[in-house]
Design a protein around this motif. Structure first.
Motif, PDB file in Angstrom:
ATOM      1  N   LEU A 102       0.804  -1.223   0.000  1.00 50.45           N
ATOM      2  CA  LEU A 102       0.000   0.000   0.000  1.00 50.45           C
ATOM      3  C   LEU A 102       0.835   1.271   0.000  1.00 50.45           C
ATOM      4  CD1 LEU A 102      -2.917  -1.042   2.386  1.00 50.45           C
ATOM      5  CD2 LEU A 102      -2.827  -1.108  -0.114  1.00 50.45           C
ATOM      6  N   VAL A 103       2.095   1.198   0.422  1.00 54.06           N
ATOM      7  CA  VAL A 103       2.927   2.400   0.454  1.00 54.06           C
ATOM      8  C   VAL A 103       3.107   2.986  -0.946  1.00 54.06           C
ATOM      9  CG1 VAL A 103       5.139   1.174   0.238  1.00 54.06           C
ATOM     10  CG2 VAL A 103       5.041   3.364   1.434  1.00 54.06           C
ATOM     11  N   TRP A 104       3.071   2.142  -1.993  1.00 52.47           N
ATOM     12  CA  TRP A 104       3.228   2.633  -3.366  1.00 52.47           C
ATOM     13  C   TRP A 104       1.991   3.385  -3.819  1.00 52.47           C
ATOM     14  CZ3 TRP A 104       8.126   2.188  -4.659  1.00 52.47           C
ATOM     15  CH2 TRP A 104       8.875   1.249  -3.930  1.00 52.47           C
ATOM     16  N   ARG A 105       0.863   2.977  -3.324  1.00 57.27           N
ATOM     17  CA  ARG A 105      -0.399   3.674  -3.614  1.00 57.27           C
ATOM     18  C   ARG A 105      -0.399   5.065  -2.986  1.00 57.27           C
ATOM     19  NH1 ARG A 105      -6.010   2.025  -4.414  1.00 57.27           N
ATOM     20  NH2 ARG A 105      -7.431   3.265  -3.153  1.00 57.27           N
ATOM     21  N   GLU A 106       0.305   5.207  -1.864  1.00 61.40           N
ATOM     22  CA  GLU A 106       0.295   6.469  -1.119  1.00 61.40           C
ATOM     23  C   GLU A 106       1.359   7.457  -1.576  1.00 61.40           C
ATOM     24  OE1 GLU A 106       0.828   5.069   2.843  1.00 61.40           O
ATOM     25  OE2 GLU A 106      -1.048   3.899   2.841  1.00 61.40           O
ATOM     26  N   LEU A 128      -0.904  -4.624  -7.951  1.00 63.08           N
ATOM     27  CA  LEU A 128      -2.211  -3.979  -7.919  1.00 63.08           C
ATOM     28  C   LEU A 128      -2.186  -2.645  -7.174  1.00 63.08           C
ATOM     29  CD1 LEU A 128      -4.533  -7.063  -7.343  1.00 63.08           C
ATOM     30  CD2 LEU A 128      -4.528  -5.562  -9.345  1.00 63.08           C
ATOM     31  N   ALA A 129      -1.225  -2.475  -6.283  1.00 65.39           N
ATOM     32  CA  ALA A 129      -1.117  -1.220  -5.540  1.00 65.39           C
ATOM     33  C   ALA A 129      -0.406  -0.138  -6.348  1.00 65.39           C
ATOM     34  CB  ALA A 129      -0.382  -1.454  -4.224  1.00 65.39           C
ATOM     35  N   CYS A 130       0.166  -0.494  -7.481  1.00 63.79           N
ATOM     36  CA  CYS A 130       0.793   0.498  -8.361  1.00 63.79           C
ATOM     37  C   CYS A 130      -0.283   1.187  -9.193  1.00 63.79           C
ATOM     38  CB  CYS A 130       1.832  -0.172  -9.255  1.00 63.79           C
ATOM     39  SG  CYS A 130       3.216  -0.904  -8.332  1.00 63.79           S
ATOM     40  N   ASP A 131       0.051   2.321  -9.751  1.00 60.66           N
ATOM     41  CA  ASP A 131      -0.938   3.110 -10.477  1.00 60.66           C
ATOM     42  C   ASP A 131      -1.225   2.560 -11.868  1.00 60.66           C
ATOM     43  OD1 ASP A 131      -1.245   5.244  -8.442  1.00 60.66           O
ATOM     44  OD2 ASP A 131       0.876   5.558  -8.867  1.00 60.66           O
ATOM     45  N   VAL A 132      -0.210   2.019 -12.516  1.00 62.10           N
ATOM     46  CA  VAL A 132      -0.339   1.452 -13.859  1.00 62.10           C
ATOM     47  C   VAL A 132       0.468   0.162 -13.895  1.00 62.10           C
ATOM     48  CG1 VAL A 132       0.034   1.828 -16.336  1.00 62.10           C
ATOM     49  CG2 VAL A 132      -0.533   3.783 -14.862  1.00 62.10           C
ATOM     50  N   ALA A 160      -7.126  -3.665  -4.822  1.00 65.89           N
ATOM     51  CA  ALA A 160      -7.928  -4.227  -5.915  1.00 65.89           C
ATOM     52  C   ALA A 160      -9.267  -3.530  -6.071  1.00 65.89           C
ATOM     53  CB  ALA A 160      -8.153  -5.717  -5.690  1.00 65.89           C
ATOM     54  N   PHE A 161      -9.673  -2.748  -5.066  1.00 68.64           N
ATOM     55  CA  PHE A 161     -10.974  -2.082  -5.099  1.00 68.64           C
ATOM     56  C   PHE A 161     -10.968  -1.010  -6.189  1.00 68.64           C
ATOM     57  CE2 PHE A 161     -14.071   1.034  -3.123  1.00 68.64           C
ATOM     58  CZ  PHE A 161     -15.188   0.267  -3.377  1.00 68.64           C
ATOM     59  N   GLY A 162     -11.895  -1.127  -7.123  1.00 66.38           N
ATOM     60  CA  GLY A 162     -11.951  -0.188  -8.235  1.00 66.38           C
ATOM     61  C   GLY A 162     -11.088  -0.597  -9.412  1.00 66.38           C
ATOM     62  N   VAL A 163     -10.292  -1.652  -9.247  1.00 64.58           N
ATOM     63  CA  VAL A 163      -9.427  -2.133 -10.327  1.00 64.58           C
ATOM     64  C   VAL A 163      -9.979  -3.420 -10.918  1.00 64.58           C
ATOM     65  CG1 VAL A 163      -7.103  -2.947 -10.924  1.00 64.58           C
ATOM     66  CG2 VAL A 163      -7.389  -1.066  -9.300  1.00 64.58           C
ATOM     67  N   VAL A 164     -10.329  -4.361 -10.055  1.00 62.16           N
ATOM     68  CA  VAL A 164     -10.799  -5.674 -10.490  1.00 62.16           C
ATOM     69  C   VAL A 164     -12.236  -5.864 -10.007  1.00 62.16           C
ATOM     70  CG1 VAL A 164     -10.321  -8.149 -10.481  1.00 62.16           C
ATOM     71  CG2 VAL A 164      -8.445  -6.520 -10.221  1.00 62.16           C
ATOM     72  N   LYS A 220      -3.692  11.700  -8.792  1.00 66.15           N
ATOM     73  CA  LYS A 220      -3.546  10.423  -8.082  1.00 66.15           C
ATOM     74  C   LYS A 220      -4.348  10.442  -6.782  1.00 66.15           C
ATOM     75  CE  LYS A 220      -0.093   7.243  -6.156  1.00 66.15           C
ATOM     76  NZ  LYS A 220       1.279   6.722  -6.284  1.00 66.15           N
ATOM     77  N   ARG A 221      -4.253  11.533  -6.042  1.00 66.95           N
ATOM     78  CA  ARG A 221      -4.929  11.607  -4.745  1.00 66.95           C
ATOM     79  C   ARG A 221      -6.454  11.547  -4.881  1.00 66.95           C
ATOM     80  NH1 ARG A 221      -0.692  10.189  -2.434  1.00 66.95           N
ATOM     81  NH2 ARG A 221       0.648  11.623  -1.289  1.00 66.95           N
ATOM     82  N   ILE A 222      -7.018  12.329  -5.818  1.00 65.02           N
ATOM     83  CA  ILE A 222      -8.487  12.381  -5.878  1.00 65.02           C
ATOM     84  C   ILE A 222      -9.064  11.100  -6.453  1.00 65.02           C
ATOM     85  CG2 ILE A 222      -8.521  14.905  -6.013  1.00 65.02           C
ATOM     86  CD1 ILE A 222      -9.262  14.612  -8.989  1.00 65.02           C
ATOM     87  N   ILE A 223      -8.337  10.472  -7.395  1.00 63.91           N
ATOM     88  CA  ILE A 223      -8.854   9.220  -7.953  1.00 63.91           C
ATOM     89  C   ILE A 223      -8.726   8.094  -6.935  1.00 63.91           C
ATOM     90  CG2 ILE A 223      -8.536   7.502  -9.773  1.00 63.91           C
ATOM     91  CD1 ILE A 223      -7.697   9.898 -11.595  1.00 63.91           C
ATOM     92  N   ASN A 224      -7.639   8.072  -6.170  1.00 63.30           N
ATOM     93  CA  ASN A 224      -7.531   7.097  -5.077  1.00 63.30           C
ATOM     94  C   ASN A 224      -8.663   7.272  -4.079  1.00 63.30           C
ATOM     95  OD1 ASN A 224      -5.280   5.836  -6.084  1.00 63.30           O
ATOM     96  ND2 ASN A 224      -3.839   6.678  -4.603  1.00 63.30           N
ATOM     97  N   ALA A 225      -9.036   8.528  -3.830  1.00 70.67           N
ATOM     98  CA  ALA A 225     -10.097   8.806  -2.855  1.00 70.67           C
ATOM     99  C   ALA A 225     -11.438   8.222  -3.297  1.00 70.67           C
ATOM    100  CB  ALA A 225     -10.226  10.306  -2.629  1.00 70.67           C
ATOM    101  N   MET A 226     -11.624   8.067  -4.606  1.00 67.88           N
ATOM    102  CA  MET A 226     -12.861   7.470  -5.115  1.00 67.88           C
ATOM    103  C   MET A 226     -12.980   6.011  -4.693  1.00 67.88           C
ATOM    104  SD  MET A 226     -12.759   8.941  -9.030  1.00 67.88           S
ATOM    105  CE  MET A 226     -14.059   7.818  -9.567  1.00 67.88           C
ATOM    106  N   TYR A 227     -11.836   5.368  -4.454  1.00 62.15           N
ATOM    107  CA  TYR A 227     -11.819   3.933  -4.176  1.00 62.15           C
ATOM    108  C   TYR A 227     -11.164   3.649  -2.832  1.00 62.15           C
ATOM    109  CZ  TYR A 227     -12.812   3.931  -9.149  1.00 62.15           C
ATOM    110  OH  TYR A 227     -13.373   4.167 -10.380  1.00 62.15           O
ATOM    111  N   GLN A 228     -11.468   4.467  -1.839  1.00 70.50           N
ATOM    112  CA  GLN A 228     -10.876   4.306  -0.510  1.00 70.50           C
ATOM    113  C   GLN A 228     -11.759   3.415   0.343  1.00 70.50           C
ATOM    114  OE1 GLN A 228      -7.884   5.937  -0.021  1.00 70.50           O
ATOM    115  NE2 GLN A 228      -7.609   4.737   1.835  1.00 70.50           N
TER     116      GLN A 228
END
Length: 270
Positions: A102-106, A128-132, A160-164, A220-228
């Motif tokens: 998760l640190v890579w997501r942050e 899955l925690a990477c952006d692309v 994986a939430f919002g990805v798969v 990155k921050r606002i799109i991650n917030a959609m899937y928090q």
């Protein structure tokens, strides 16, 4: 030279070109399986990255054309590590196993995973925690934990939430089936399939670097917030993993991996 590139790691290689940092998992003799040392060094290098405002993107890959073949089971099951692993599961905040993904997501910069060879178990949860995620067509994917009588507990409920899709994730987690890159692309696990994934990742990182670093961060921050997800989901990962480790079917799963005729006992939990 950038300060991050001067740190000495035993399980990582780190290099920087044009403000783009490449982090390479470097345990090729183990197909870059995650040892406890690799986990600690990945968390450490991510901490350094988060403090460096000059970086524009990160590429995360594995040495010798393999991303990561999962957790190093020899390391995980070694008696000297059992107390540490148990503490990581019972402590009320993120475990090191969750943090390493998760640190890579942050991080405040985009992270691009280059996937080749094997991307299994812990490797897939890290990707899955990477952006692309850019994969070579030969890469194999699996949420492998069920094969060993375990449950994915490295932040999958967040990454994986919002990805798969939920049904896809359930099927892969329950079956521990190995899939190829084409199916992974179809199911949404990977972003792009390429015969030259590193080159495509470098081109994409350079494209990100052409934009305002603050705009990239904000996106990155606002799109991650959609899937928090709630932090409770991470705690449930750990609780269920403890149950699996202490349950009788876990031992049978280890035996069944070597001898298919082994039968499981009736379900222990409800």
């Amino acid at each position: 030279m950038n300060a991050i590139a001067t740190y000495q790691y035993e399980t990582l290689q780190v290099s920087i070109t044009n403000q783009i940092l490449t982090v390479t998992l470097n345990r090729p003799h183990k197909k870059n399986a995650m040892s406890f040392q690799l986990i600690n060094e990945l968390i450490a290098v991510a901490g350094h990255i988060g403090k460096d405002k000059t970086l524009r993107a990160v590429i995360l890959k594995g040495a010798e054309a393999t991303f990561c073949a999962g957790i190093d089971l020899g390391d995980l099951n070694h008696p000297k590590n059992k107390a540490f692993a148990f503490w990581e599961l019972v402590k009320p905040w993120q475990s090191a196993f969750q943090r390493v993904c998760l640190v890579w997501r942050e991080l405040p910069v985009p992270v691009i995973a280059v996937l080749e060879g094997y991307c299994i178990g812990a490797g897939l949860q890290l990707a899955l925690a990477c952006d692309v995620r850019i994969s070579h067509s030969d890469c194999q994917f699996s949420i492998m934990e069920a094969k060993w009588g375990l449950v994915p507990d490295m932040g999958l409920t967040q990454s994986a939430f919002g990805v798969v899709r939920q049904d896809v994730l359930k099927e892969l987690a329950m079956s521990a089936r190995i899939i190829d890159a084409n199916e992974g692309k179809m199911l949404g696990i990977i972003s792009h399939c390429s015969d030259t994934p590193l080159e495509q990742a470098q081109a994409l990182a350079a494209e990100f670097a052409e934009r305002s670093p603050d705009a990239v961060l904000a996106s990155k921050r606002i799109i991650n917030a959609m899937y928090q997800q709630s932090k409770i989901t991470l705690y449930k990962e750990k609780i269920w993993q403890l149950k699996m480790m202490l349950g009788h079917n876990r031992k049978l799963a280890l035996r069944k991996a070597k001898q298919s005729s082994i039968a499981f006992a009736k379900r222990q939990f409800s």
